[in-house]
Design a protein around this motif. Structure first.
Motif, PDB file in Angstrom:
ATOM      1  N   VAL A 253       5.710   3.584  -6.676  1.00  0.00           N
ATOM      2  CA  VAL A 253       7.039   3.155  -7.086  1.00  0.00           C
ATOM      3  C   VAL A 253       6.914   1.709  -7.571  1.00  0.00           C
ATOM      4  N   GLU A 254       7.453   1.448  -8.748  1.00  0.00           N
ATOM      5  CA  GLU A 254       7.389   0.116  -9.341  1.00  0.00           C
ATOM      6  C   GLU A 254       8.320  -0.852  -8.624  1.00  0.00           C
ATOM      7  N   SER A 255       7.998  -2.127  -8.698  1.00  0.00           N
ATOM      8  CA  SER A 255       8.839  -3.171  -8.122  1.00  0.00           C
ATOM      9  C   SER A 255      10.193  -3.227  -8.807  1.00  0.00           C
ATOM     10  N   VAL A 256      11.165  -3.710  -8.081  1.00  0.00           N
ATOM     11  CA  VAL A 256      12.488  -3.952  -8.639  1.00  0.00           C
ATOM     12  C   VAL A 256      12.372  -5.170  -9.547  1.00  0.00           C
TER      13      VAL A 256
ATOM     14  N   ALA B 295       0.830  -1.207   0.000  1.00  0.00           N
ATOM     15  CA  ALA B 295       0.000   0.000   0.000  1.00  0.00           C
ATOM     16  C   ALA B 295       0.865   1.258   0.000  1.00  0.00           C
ATOM     17  N   ILE B 296       1.924   1.246   0.793  1.00  0.00           N
ATOM     18  CA  ILE B 296       2.805   2.413   0.863  1.00  0.00           C
ATOM     19  C   ILE B 296       3.611   2.565  -0.421  1.00  0.00           C
ATOM     20  N   ILE B 297       4.367   1.523  -0.750  1.00  0.00           N
ATOM     21  CA  ILE B 297       5.338   1.623  -1.843  1.00  0.00           C
ATOM     22  C   ILE B 297       4.672   1.704  -3.211  1.00  0.00           C
ATOM     23  N   HIS B 298       3.792   0.752  -3.495  1.00  0.00           N
ATOM     24  CA  HIS B 298       3.221   0.680  -4.838  1.00  0.00           C
ATOM     25  C   HIS B 298       1.931   1.480  -4.967  1.00  0.00           C
TER      26      HIS B 298
ATOM     27  N   ASP C 257      -4.348   5.301  -0.890  1.00  0.00           N
ATOM     28  CA  ASP C 257      -4.860   6.417  -1.682  1.00  0.00           C
ATOM     29  C   ASP C 257      -4.279   6.440  -3.093  1.00  0.00           C
ATOM     30  N   GLY C 258      -3.680   5.348  -3.530  1.00  0.00           N
ATOM     31  CA  GLY C 258      -3.040   5.300  -4.842  1.00  0.00           C
ATOM     32  C   GLY C 258      -4.033   5.189  -5.984  1.00  0.00           C
ATOM     33  N   ALA C 259      -3.496   4.961  -7.161  1.00  0.00           N
ATOM     34  CA  ALA C 259      -4.302   4.905  -8.380  1.00  0.00           C
ATOM     35  C   ALA C 259      -4.938   3.545  -8.615  1.00  0.00           C
ATOM     36  N   GLY C 260      -4.556   2.534  -7.828  1.00  0.00           N
ATOM     37  CA  GLY C 260      -5.080   1.190  -8.027  1.00  0.00           C
ATOM     38  C   GLY C 260      -4.282   0.456  -9.095  1.00  0.00           C
ATOM     39  N   PHE C 261      -4.644  -0.785  -9.333  1.00  0.00           N
ATOM     40  CA  PHE C 261      -3.942  -1.587 -10.317  1.00  0.00           C
ATOM     41  C   PHE C 261      -4.752  -2.839 -10.617  1.00  0.00           C
TER      42      PHE C 261
ATOM     43  N   LEU D  26      18.450  -1.890  -7.462  1.00  0.00           N
ATOM     44  CA  LEU D  26      18.117  -1.584  -6.066  1.00  0.00           C
ATOM     45  C   LEU D  26      18.404  -0.120  -5.738  1.00  0.00           C
ATOM     46  N   ASP D  27      19.470   0.435  -6.293  1.00  0.00           N
ATOM     47  CA  ASP D  27      19.774   1.853  -6.088  1.00  0.00           C
ATOM     48  C   ASP D  27      18.687   2.736  -6.696  1.00  0.00           C
ATOM     49  N   ARG D  28      18.214   2.383  -7.904  1.00  0.00           N
ATOM     50  CA  ARG D  28      17.136   3.160  -8.539  1.00  0.00           C
ATOM     51  C   ARG D  28      15.855   3.088  -7.705  1.00  0.00           C
ATOM     52  N   PHE D  29      15.547   1.898  -7.201  1.00  0.00           N
ATOM     53  CA  PHE D  29      14.363   1.707  -6.361  1.00  0.00           C
ATOM     54  C   PHE D  29      14.468   2.556  -5.088  1.00  0.00           C
ATOM     55  N   SER D  30      15.597   2.511  -4.425  1.00  0.00           N
ATOM     56  CA  SER D  30      15.802   3.296  -3.200  1.00  0.00           C
ATOM     57  C   SER D  30      15.704   4.790  -3.478  1.00  0.00           C
ATOM     58  N   ALA D  31      16.277   5.236  -4.584  1.00  0.00           N
ATOM     59  CA  ALA D  31      16.213   6.656  -4.943  1.00  0.00           C
ATOM     60  C   ALA D  31      14.779   7.080  -5.237  1.00  0.00           C
ATOM     61  N   ALA D  32      14.025   6.235  -5.922  1.00  0.00           N
ATOM     62  CA  ALA D  32      12.620   6.544  -6.221  1.00  0.00           C
ATOM     63  C   ALA D  32      11.807   6.633  -4.939  1.00  0.00           C
ATOM     64  N   LEU D  33      12.043   5.719  -4.006  1.00  0.00           N
ATOM     65  CA  LEU D  33      11.342   5.770  -2.716  1.00  0.00           C
ATOM     66  C   LEU D  33      11.659   7.055  -1.976  1.00  0.00           C
ATOM     67  N   ALA D  34      12.925   7.397  -1.902  1.00  0.00           N
ATOM     68  CA  ALA D  34      13.333   8.611  -1.186  1.00  0.00           C
ATOM     69  C   ALA D  34      12.719   9.858  -1.813  1.00  0.00           C
ATOM     70  N   ALA D  35      12.697   9.908  -3.141  1.00  0.00           N
ATOM     71  CA  ALA D  35      12.127  11.072  -3.826  1.00  0.00           C
ATOM     72  C   ALA D  35      10.635  11.199  -3.556  1.00  0.00           C
ATOM     73  N   ARG D  36       9.919  10.089  -3.608  1.00  0.00           N
ATOM     74  CA  ARG D  36       8.479  10.142  -3.370  1.00  0.00           C
ATOM     75  C   ARG D  36       8.162  10.470  -1.905  1.00  0.00           C
TER      76      ARG D  36
END
Length: 142
Positions: free
Chosen positions: A47-50, A39-42, A97-101, A58-68
């Motif tokens: 943020v998309e799964s690795v 619920a939090i991440i996606h 509160d995301g867009a769903g999937f 993993l670095d891209r995933f961590s950076a995306a999490l931090a930015a969001r």
């Protein structure tokens, strides 16, 4: 929800009211942890799964999490957890509160991520996605 051991606290509160039977007592906590993390991440942070376990991914995933998490438009979204006891078990819902999937097809077991729903399906008595993927309802037999 990102800073609290929410799954452990809720599982402990439910266990205090209705102790789980058998060796699978930790299943509810495990599934709840997966559902809240999804619920939090996606959901909320979108943020998309690795896709692989490489360091660069993993670095891209961590950076995306931090930015969001630094963006108030995403970081201020809520996760709502509801739980109730029924005659034969407990029901837990996690909503974001995301867009769903739409549930993706099953992933290869060696994939770096994307196993959360399969894990929930393995430990919950039943589960269903509701509200266009913004809410999951999980049932656990007690």
């Amino acid at each position: 929800a990102n800073r609290l051991p929410l799954a452990a606290r809720l599982a402990a509160a439910l266990a205090a009211r209705h102790p789980p039977a058998g060796p699978r007592g930790g299943d509810l906590e495990l599934a709840l942890h997966e559902a809240v993390a999804n619920a939090i991440i996606h959901g909320n942070l979108q943020v998309e799964s690795v896709q692989d376990a490489g360091v660069a991914a993993l670095d891209r995933f961590s950076a995306a999490l931090a930015a969001r998490l630094a963006d108030p438009a995403f970081a201020g979204r809520r996760v709502v957890v509801r739980a109730w006891l029924e005659a034969r078990g407990v029901v837990v819902e996690v909503a974001d509160d995301g867009a769903g999937f739409t549930a993706p097809p099953p992933r290869h077991p060696a994939a770096a991520a994307g196993r959360g729903l399969a894990l929930i399906g393995a430990v919950a008595s039943a589960h269903e996605l509701l509200d266009g993927g913004r809410r999951i309802r999980m049932r656990f037999a007690l």
